[in-house]
Each structure stands twice: as C-alpha cells, then as structure tokens.
Design an enzyme around this catalytic site. Structure first.
Site, PDB file in Angstrom:
ATOM      1  N   VAL A  40       0.836  -1.205   0.000  1.00 20.57           N
ATOM      2  CA  VAL A  40       0.000   0.000   0.000  1.00 20.57           C
ATOM      3  C   VAL A  40       0.870   1.253   0.000  1.00 20.57           C
ATOM      4  O   VAL A  40       0.540   2.255  -0.637  1.00 20.57           O
ATOM      5  CB  VAL A  40      -0.950  -0.014   1.211  1.00 20.57           C
ATOM      6  N   GLU A  41       1.999   1.197   0.690  1.00 19.30           N
ATOM      7  CA  GLU A  41       2.876   2.370   0.761  1.00 19.30           C
ATOM      8  C   GLU A  41       3.606   2.633  -0.555  1.00 19.30           C
ATOM      9  O   GLU A  41       3.696   3.775  -1.006  1.00 19.30           O
ATOM     10  CB  GLU A  41       3.906   2.186   1.885  1.00 19.30           C
ATOM     11  N   SER A  42       4.151   1.578  -1.165  1.00 21.03           N
ATOM     12  CA  SER A  42       5.066   1.806  -2.288  1.00 21.03           C
ATOM     13  C   SER A  42       4.826   0.930  -3.504  1.00 21.03           C
ATOM     14  O   SER A  42       5.520   1.090  -4.513  1.00 21.03           O
ATOM     15  CB  SER A  42       6.506   1.577  -1.812  1.00 21.03           C
TER      16      SER A  42
END
Length: 719
Positions: free
Chosen positions: A574-576
């Site tokens: 989800v972050e990267s």
C-alpha cells in the site's frame, strides 16, 4: 454466546470486550467421562491427553520441540462442571493452542495437571511447553514465566445471586467470609490489592464450580471474569454481576523464560488470529443483517479464474465481480477460500460466507440445495485431451476411455447422466482439492487420459500454453432453454434459499452489469488477454507463496518485532507498490515510505535501500502499536497504529477523543474511530482538535486497504 464481527459496525454500535480465544473458536464442554470425550469429538478437538506426571521433563526452545514433533499444552485436568456446548472459554483457549500446534505441523498433546496452582511449576519443570488455560497476567506470575502477547483484556466481576437480600454498592460493603476465591487466582490478588477479605477456596475448584455454589446458595459471593460469567449464565440462572473488582485484566498464554523462539511464534500466531478471527465466525443472515455488519463474505477457490494474488494484488474474474457487487451494496469485501470445491456449498449453508462466486454451474443437484442468481456467464462442457494424442470425436468414440473429474463437479453429473443413457466410458474420481487446471496439467503430462472442462477454462489453459485441446463438446442435458443463449450452461452466484433479500439483490446486480462495460473489461482480461493472463498465472501466489521480491527481508524484520510478515507486506504494498525507489511528494522514502526525520530517529539514514527501508518501517510500526493502551484489543491497537502510520499519532488521538464525545467506542477502529477521523476534515471539528485539521479519508482508506490485502495474503500464504 454469539460471535461478533471485527469489521465495520454502524454508528453507535460499540463492541463489548470479548477475549481473543472466545472470538476465535467455538468449542464443546469438557465434561468428565464418556460425555466429555464425545463432546470433544463432536467439536473435532479430540487429541492425545496425558497426565503431567507421566511425562519426562524436557526443556528447550522451538528447535527442540520441532525435533520432538509434538507441542505439549498444559491445562488444568479436572473438567469444569456443567459448562455447556454454547461456550467454554477454557476449552476455547485449549482449542486455539491445538490450532497453533497444527500450524507449526506439530502433534498437539494436551497435558493435564491436577490443580490450577500447579500449572506454572509444571511448565518450568519442563513437563509442558506452554500454558493455555485462560491465565490472567499478574506481576507475581510474570516473575515466574513470560507471557505471550495478550489478545484482549477482561473485567473481573463480583458475582452474587439474583435474589440478593442486601444491596452491595461497593467492595467496602462486603463482610469477612463472604467472598470465596482460590488463593492462587488473579481474583485473590485483586481482592488483596483493595484490602477485601476473602475465603480461600479449595484449589481443585474451578471458577464455574464457585459460580454454581453461588447459584445454589452455598456461598454468598465469588469473583469471575466477565466472559466466564456470561458463559455460565447461558445455562445457569440465578447469577448476577454486581460490580467490577478489577478492570483491564489481560489473558495470555504462558511460556518458560528460556523459549524466545517459541514466544515469537506464538505472538505472530496470536496477531494473525486477532486480525482474522472474523473469518471463522458463522452467520446465516440475510442482506439487512449483512449491511448492518458492513462486510460481504464471498466464498471462492484459489485458482487462476476465480481468485489469486499477483505481485501483491488480488485478481480473478469472480473476485472482480464480487468486488463490483460489494461496491454496489456499499459493503467491504471479504474473500473466503474453501479447502476444496466439495466444501463450497456446505460452507455456505453452515454460514461461513454469504454467497459463492466460484464459476459454479447451476446444476439441478445444486439447485436443490442453494439458490442461484441470474447467470453471469455461460459455457459448454468440453471433452479435453492431450495435444497430439488420438482424441475421440464423439460419444461413440469414448468407448473404453477414462475421464478424470471431481465427484463434486458439474462434469461428474453430466457424465453420470450420459452413462445412464447408454454411453460407454469410465469415470475416474480425482481428489476434491484438485482444481480443473491441475487436472488439465495431468492430462497434458499423460498421467490422465481425458477430462472435461468448461469452454472458458480451456481458453485460460490455452493462454498459458497447457498442452490440452478440445476433443468435442458434451451434449447439454440441463434445462437451459429459459436463457437466451440457448444450449449453454449457466454459471451464477449461489446463496442460501432463505436469504431472499440477498437473492433479489444478486439478480438485480447481474441484470445491471451483465455485458456492461466493466463486465466486458473483466471478461476480456481473464479469458482473452493471453499475454497478461499467462504471466499472472505463472506467478500467482497460491502456487508460489511469494508476494514480492522482498519477502525474505520482510520476514526477517517482522519476526524480530514479532509481527506477521504478511501484514507488513500488505503495508509495504500500500505504501510503495513494492518499489524501493518510491518517493512521495512530501519526501517519504523506500518500501515503507518512511520520512527521513523519522528514519533518523529510528537509526536509519538510507531508507531507499530495501534492507534499511523495511527495517525502519517495521520498527516504526512496532513502536506505534506500543503507543496504545495494552488494555485495548490487540487487533484494534494494530489498526489504530496503521492509521497513525499514515496520518500521525496526534490525529489518531484526536479521533479517539472525538469518537468518545460522539458516543462511539474510542478503542474500536471500524465504524467508530474511523468515522470520527473523517469528521476531522470538517472545520467545526478540526477547530476543537488538539492537532487540528486532518484529511481523514486517507487513513480510513489506508487501514481498509491494508486489512483487505492482509486477509488475502493470510488466506493464500503461510506465516
């Protein structure tokens, strides 16, 4: 007791505290003798049970336990009297420990001790590996053992009869000789801390025994954990909770202090169970109750048509339609994987999911058990053989040939019907866990003679390059003339016949989306885009167990901080999107998008390097979890920490305070703190917040996305 969903609840629906073991597993009573054995057998929990004295002491950590091949689970041996099938928290703890043993591929051996005050000494002498007996965490016990991560906190309640002659407004109203508890219990410690005199009960008496004594008028009062009292009240009238003796008492498994590896494995297991216990709950409810719960549970199979993971994302034709349906109903989607196709309809009828989306053909036999929606796909059943081999061209040429199919499949029904009409061929039943693609692989390799496949499944196998081809189509024997496609077989959603509102919603959904733009895009992606599909199928997680190129690093640091690596992988995606070179517009770096300032405070300066970026992200997440009150349920601490990772700790604290002001539960994320978080974007609430304005929609979407991915990862990969 009814199990409660962990997921989105409507406004004002605060969830009462329920211990983790109670949320996880239903269990039967432990009763003495034959009745107890039968009850355990009914629940599928009958495992070897031995007396503690019969075992030779054996110390050692997880490696020694693995070498032995069994996990020894210490419990109090005498059965709690009269505790019914509706809920025995002690046995549920024991059942959870058995599940932990099986996850480690160890034989669970339940070791019985004669008295509850002997559990810790038996553990430290090496006659067991862990205690799973609803043990309360106390300072005295913590000096002797190490406690695993606690999943939940409970209240200890003063309990008396419902026909109480005198009111008890405080503990000071109690007289010496009125309260009976075991001296070794946490209840005794709580009473001592408040200078309340008590009578030391016999150590052989369980809490349900003492509650029974109160109900019969043999003793005036006792103390019990709130959930144990509720379980006993389910069958024993005459008991009431009068007032709390202690708040926030944590229940946990106990281990020897020299077993750090076992403790780490237990903690990861407890975290997984806390975040996914809703998946084991059973509900047989129609659409209004599903909407109240906020989650649509869809039963499917892990295969390249229905549902699979690729590069950290969920894919599949049935998954895509299920997601469109959930969005249409404004519900969160939860995919449930059945162990085999033979389990799809039984699991649905048991209430483990709300509907089936698994390219299920609506056969007469199945229609007798479930309700099918309007079809969302049509197909033909094809006889399939190895490319280059001599193939039959019609039913007559099937003579003396063997077709390999699952007994639960629609193909089996068709073949049996053809045999009854005089067709001459053999049917070989294959393992129910084999997907059609695996059967096709066996045909392509020459291990099986022939099989039957739906036309769209053969398209998929052709896209992947499997060496199977069509021999000829089987005649359509089902009554399908009601469909405009004519001589084709209908594939549809399946739901329980009693769920009429859901059935109508499914029909309406199919009528709206069938052959529409989004439907056609999904169908093209999974049945026609050969290059894309072949690449995805080859790398799908259900086969490889791999989520990203960085799995081993994520596992390494997740284990260091006793977190589930799949949860951390979901957060990294989800972050990267698993891109170590990712950089946000505010300057966050690496796989976990850690801000450079935060990285420096944690001891990391090269966040773009996968090793440092992952270590920093996992360490920061662990630190945030620790910033929330340990009395808050474990799964909620994790979700609050996720929100803090995205929006900042201060904004989450503001949302918790606002949730309390609005009458919501400040310690429950879904349906409570998340709704307060959304309000922090409005000026009237932002002005009163200690940390001001917050774009609350971002952390709300962030937590939901990670939770949904984690559920998929936990279904399809091992810890």
């Amino acid at each position: 007791m009814r199990l409660l969903s962990a997921f989105p609840q409507r406004a004002g629906m605060a969830r009462p505290p329920v211990p983790l073991a109670l949320l996880i597993l239903l269990a039967c009573p432990r009763a003495d003798g034959q009745e107890g054995a039968q009850a355990r057998a009914d629940a599928g929990v009958l495992t070897p049970r031995v007396e503690e004295q019969s075992l030779a002491p054996q110390l050692g950590d997880l490696a020694m336990i693995r070498a032995r091949g069994s996990l020894r689970i210490l419990v109090y041996g005498r059965a709690p009297s009269l505790l019914p099938r509706s809920g025995n928290p002690v046995l549920q703890d024991e059942s959870m420990a058995r599940a932990f043993a099986r996850k480690l591929e160890l034989e669970p051996v339940v070791v019985e001790v004669d008295a509850q005050d002997a559990l810790i000494s038996a553990l430290n002498e090496g006659r067991g590996d862990l205690i799973a007996a609803q043990l309360t965490v106390t300072e005295t016990r913590a000096e002797q053992v190490v406690f695993a991560r606690a999943g939940q906190a409970v209240r200890e309640m003063l309990v008396g009869p419902t026909d109480l002659k005198k009111p008890i407004e405080g503990l000071d109203d109690l007289k010496p000789g009125e309260v009976h508890v075991r001296a070794s219990s946490s209840y005794a410690e709580s009473l001592k801390a408040q200078a309340v005199p008590f009578v030391a009960a016999d150590e052989s008496q369980t809490t349900p025994d003492l509650l029974e004594a109160v109900a019969r008028g043999r003793i005036p009062f006792t103390v019990a954990d709130e959930h144990i009292l509720e379980a006993v009240q389910g069958y024993r009238p005459g008991l009431q909770a009068i007032l709390p003796v202690a708040e926030g008492r944590q229940l946990a498994w106990a281990l020897r202090k020299d077993t750090p590896e076992l403790q780490a494995a237990v903690n990861r297991f407890v975290l997984e169970r806390a975040l996914t216990h809703h998946a084991r709950a059973s509900y047989r409810e129609d659409l209004p109750a599903i909407q109240e719960r906020g989650v649509l549970r869809v039963l499917t199979r892990n295969n390249p048509i229905s549902y699979f993971l690729h590069r950290g994302r969920p894919f599949g034709f049935d998954h895509r339609l299920a997601q469109m349906l959930a969005d249409d109903l404004d519900l969160r989607l939860q995919m449930v994987i059945a162990p085999s196709r033979d389990d799809l309809i039984p699991w649905l009828l048991e209430g483990r999911a709300d509907l089936v989306a698994a390219t299920l053909t609506a056969t007469p036999e199945r229609r007798a058990k479930v309700r099918f929606s309007e079809p969302y796909l049509f197909t033909r059943e094809l006889v399939v053989g190895q490319r280059g081999a001599k193939l039959p061209r019609n039913l007559e040429e099937l003579a003396d040939r063997t077709l390999h199919v699952r007994a639960s499949s629609s193909y089996f029904e068709t073949l049996q019907a053809l045999q009854s009409q005089g067709a001459n061929f053999e049917i070989a039943e294959v393992n129910e866990e084999m997907e059609t693609e695996a059967i096709a692989d066996a045909v392509a390799a020459g291990r099986f003679d022939l099989t039957v496949m739906d036309r769209h499944l053969l398209q998929v196998e052709a896209a992947f390059g499997t060496a199977v081809v069509e021999a000829f189509p089987l005649p359509v024997l089902l009554e399908v003339q009601e469909y405009e496609e004519g001589k084709e077989l209908p594939i549809a959603f399946a739901s329980r016949p009693a769920d009429e509102a859901l059935g109508r919603a499914l029909d309406g959904f199919v009528e709206r989306v069938y052959r529409g733009l989004n439907y056609n895009i999904a169908k093209k992606r999974y049945f026609e885009d050969q290059r894309r599909f072949a690449k995805a199928k080859k790398a799908r997680t259900g086969k490889t167990g791999t989520l990203s190129p960085y799995d081993e690093l994520i596992k390494k640091y997740a284990r260091r901080y006793e977190l589930d690596w799949r949860l951390m992988a979901a957060q990294a995606y989800v972050e990267s999107g698993f891109d170590p070179k990712a950089k946000s517009w505010v300057g966050a770096l690496g796989l976990f998008q850690v801000m450079p300032r935060t990285g420096r405070s944690l001891g990391f300066t090269r966040l773009e390097r996968p090793d440092e970026g992952i270590h920093a992200g996992v360490k920061y997440m662990d630190r945030l979890i620790g910033r929330f009150d340990p009395e808050v349920p474990l799964e909620e601490r994790v979700r609050l920490a996720m929100a803090a990772y995205n929006a900042g700790l201060g904004h989450v604290y503001d949302a918790q305070r606002l949730a309390a002001e609005l009458g919501k539960d400040p310690n429950v994320w879904f349906g409570n703190v998340e709704e307060a978080m959304l309000l922090l974007a409005q000026p009237e609430y932002a002005r009163r917040a200690r940390h001001g304005y917050c774009r609350g929609g971002q952390p709300v979407a962030y937590v939901r996305h990670i939770q949904e991915l984690y559920e998929a990862y936990a279904e399809l990969t091992e810890d």
